[in-house]
Design a protein around this motif. Structure first.
Motif, PDB file in Angstrom:
ATOM      1  N   ILE A 171       0.849  -1.198   0.000  1.00  0.00           N
ATOM      2  CA  ILE A 171       0.000   0.000   0.000  1.00  0.00           C
ATOM      3  C   ILE A 171       0.881   1.244   0.000  1.00  0.00           C
ATOM      4  CG2 ILE A 171      -1.558   1.355   1.439  1.00  0.00           C
ATOM      5  CD1 ILE A 171      -2.968  -1.203   2.183  1.00  0.00           C
ATOM      6  N   ALA A 175      -0.987   5.621   2.294  1.00  0.00           N
ATOM      7  CA  ALA A 175      -2.063   5.290   3.245  1.00  0.00           C
ATOM      8  C   ALA A 175      -2.511   6.521   4.020  1.00  0.00           C
ATOM      9  CB  ALA A 175      -1.591   4.198   4.211  1.00  0.00           C
ATOM     10  N   PRO A 204      -6.199   1.558   5.364  1.00  0.00           N
ATOM     11  CA  PRO A 204      -6.482   0.545   4.338  1.00  0.00           C
ATOM     12  C   PRO A 204      -5.743  -0.764   4.629  1.00  0.00           C
ATOM     13  CG  PRO A 204      -4.806   2.040   3.538  1.00  0.00           C
ATOM     14  CD  PRO A 204      -5.167   2.511   4.920  1.00  0.00           C
ATOM     15  N   MET A 217      -3.361   4.611  -2.621  1.00  0.00           N
ATOM     16  CA  MET A 217      -4.657   4.953  -2.048  1.00  0.00           C
ATOM     17  C   MET A 217      -5.252   6.237  -2.639  1.00  0.00           C
ATOM     18  SD  MET A 217      -5.493   2.496  -0.145  1.00  0.00           S
ATOM     19  CE  MET A 217      -4.593   1.434  -1.280  1.00  0.00           C
ATOM     20  N   ILE A 275      -7.987   5.343  -5.376  1.00  0.00           N
ATOM     21  CA  ILE A 275      -9.180   4.545  -5.077  1.00  0.00           C
ATOM     22  C   ILE A 275     -10.280   4.868  -6.090  1.00  0.00           C
ATOM     23  CG2 ILE A 275     -11.080   4.246  -3.436  1.00  0.00           C
ATOM     24  CD1 ILE A 275      -9.106   4.442  -1.191  1.00  0.00           C
TER      25      ILE A 275
END
Length: 428
Positions: free
Chosen positions: A45, A48, A58, A92, A95
């Motif tokens: 990830i 974040a 997440p 992220m 998204i």
């Protein structure tokens, strides 16, 4: 003339095209374009913190946190690639929508020396679980595991620095945390004071250690790399420390305390240099205070179980693997009486079945006799007669009354029993 020049130019162009084709042909023969697949590339990830404003974190979904990557390129390049050369990232900030179920994020692949157009990833979007951020405060326990200090030393004190930690992360992980343990290796240690690095381990309510993947989602406040310091002290061992006991109160009228027998009567302790010096000045003796053994209104023997840990000061401790209990057996006798230990070999067995052999389970019996005080010292144990009657006893184990006959002037104070075993006799 003009026609001749056109023909020459055409030939040059044709020659160039042929040369390029030949070069491509040679290149494809010597270094052909190939496709190679890489499976289970882990996704990480990125960014974040984009969700931090809403206290959200997440998480990648277990079992759906890897992708398959296909890379096309010259064999000389692609054949040398390893999984470690490929990174897969879920950003992220990209998204697709937080209103969908599940929430999906595009996966970006990077591989040095390979253009994006030559990389294919499946799946292109990966599922993430958006959770609320939560915090919990835990004290840090210190464990030495199976490690032991030098044979002549004991662990005196172990103190974690810091002694507690605040852990923040996804609520599903935080809610499962049970304890935090600092593991410290004390093998062969004997320093008075030392600081030891320790790795923290976090366990869930099933006492399973959290996986490295779950740990990545957690933040341990003011702790770097999950490592803390342990302040450790190691105390020298002193052996053959004697134990003695006093008692309080008085037995019932006509009775007195004959003796106090302690098991064990010597122990080994460890302590600071100052504590061991003080113990040596006291004759290397630990005294059980009188309030632990109260004989008030007693008229028969009794036992007290005493925990030595309650008696030791903070700078002394029992050595490892030593039971902290001391059994104090207090003998309460009538005035002018005494105990005499008689071997079971002096016991005469009567009316034993001929087909059975007798085995004594005790080595001796204690005969408690009363007489004039001046006569108690002169009683010869050999003059004590003891008998048991085995009438009606078959094969098995029994506790049988002992009939005792004492010389004139002596009186038996209490009844006696002996443990025996009757077994089949050897064939004759």
């Amino acid at each position: 003339m003009k026609k001749n020049m056109i023909n020459k130019f055409t030939l040059k162009i044709l020659s160039l095209i042929i040369a390029v084709l030949i070069w491509l042909l040679v290149r494809n023969v010597d270094d052909p374009i190939i496709v190679k697949s890489f499976y289970e590339i882990p996704v990480t990830i990125e960014n974040a913190s984009y969700l931090a404003e809403n206290l959200e974190i997440p998480l990648l979904v277990d079992g759906k946190d890897t992708v398959k990557v296909r890379i096309k390129g010259p064999r000389s390049v692609v054949s040398k690639l390893k999984k470690k050369d490929i990174t897969a990232v879920a950003d992220m900030t990209q998204i697709i929508s937080k209103d969908t179920t599940p929430i999906m994020v595009p996966v970006e692949i990077n591989c040095t020396g390979i253009t994006d157009s030559d990389i294919t990833v499946r799946p292109r979007n990966i599922q993430v679980d958006i959770q609320k951020q939560k915090s919990v405060e835990k004290t840090i326990a210190v464990s030495t595991g199976d490690t032991q200090p030098d044979k002549d030393y004991e662990i005196g004190n172990l103190k974690a620095n810091p002694e507690k930690v605040t852990i923040s992360g996804p609520e599903t992980i935080i809610d499962k945390i049970d304890k935090v343990v600092a593991l410290v290796d004390v093998t062969g240690r004997k320093e008075s004071n030392v600081e030891i690095n320790s790795q923290l381990k976090i366990y869930d309510k099933n006492l399973d250690e959290l996986s490295p993947k779950k740990l990545e989602y957690l933040n341990l406040k003011e702790i770097s790399d999950n490592t803390i310091k342990i302040q450790a002290q190691f105390w020298k061992v002193k052996q053959n420390v004697m134990i003695k006991a006093e008692y309080s109160g008085e037995p019932i009228r006509g009775y007195e305390v004959d003796s106090i027998n302690l098991v064990p009567n010597t122990i080994s302790v460890a302590g600071t240099d100052k504590a061991l010096e003080k113990l040596e000045k006291e004759g290397n003796t630990l005294e059980i205070p009188r309030e632990y053994i109260n004989v008030t209104d007693k008229k028969e023997d009794f036992e007290e179980n005493i925990d030595l840990n309650e008696l030791l000061p903070e700078d002394l401790k029992l050595v490892r693997d030593l039971n902290s209990s001391v059994i104090a057996t207090v003998k309460i006798l009538p005035y002018n009486s005494r105990d005499y230990d008689v071997s079971v070999t002096q016991i005469e067995a009567n009316n034993k079945a001929e087909n059975l052999d007798l085995v004594f389970q005790d080595e001796q019996i204690t005969v408690r006799a009363k007489a004039k005080e001046q006569d108690l010292d002169s009683l010869n144990i050999a003059d004590i007669q003891a008998q048991i009657d085995l009438s009606g006893y078959g094969e098995g184990e029994y506790e049988i009354p002992v009939s005792v006959t004492l010389p004139t002037g002596y009186e038996l104070v209490s009844d006696i029993k002996v443990k025996v075993k009757l077994v089949p006799g050897a064939e004759k």
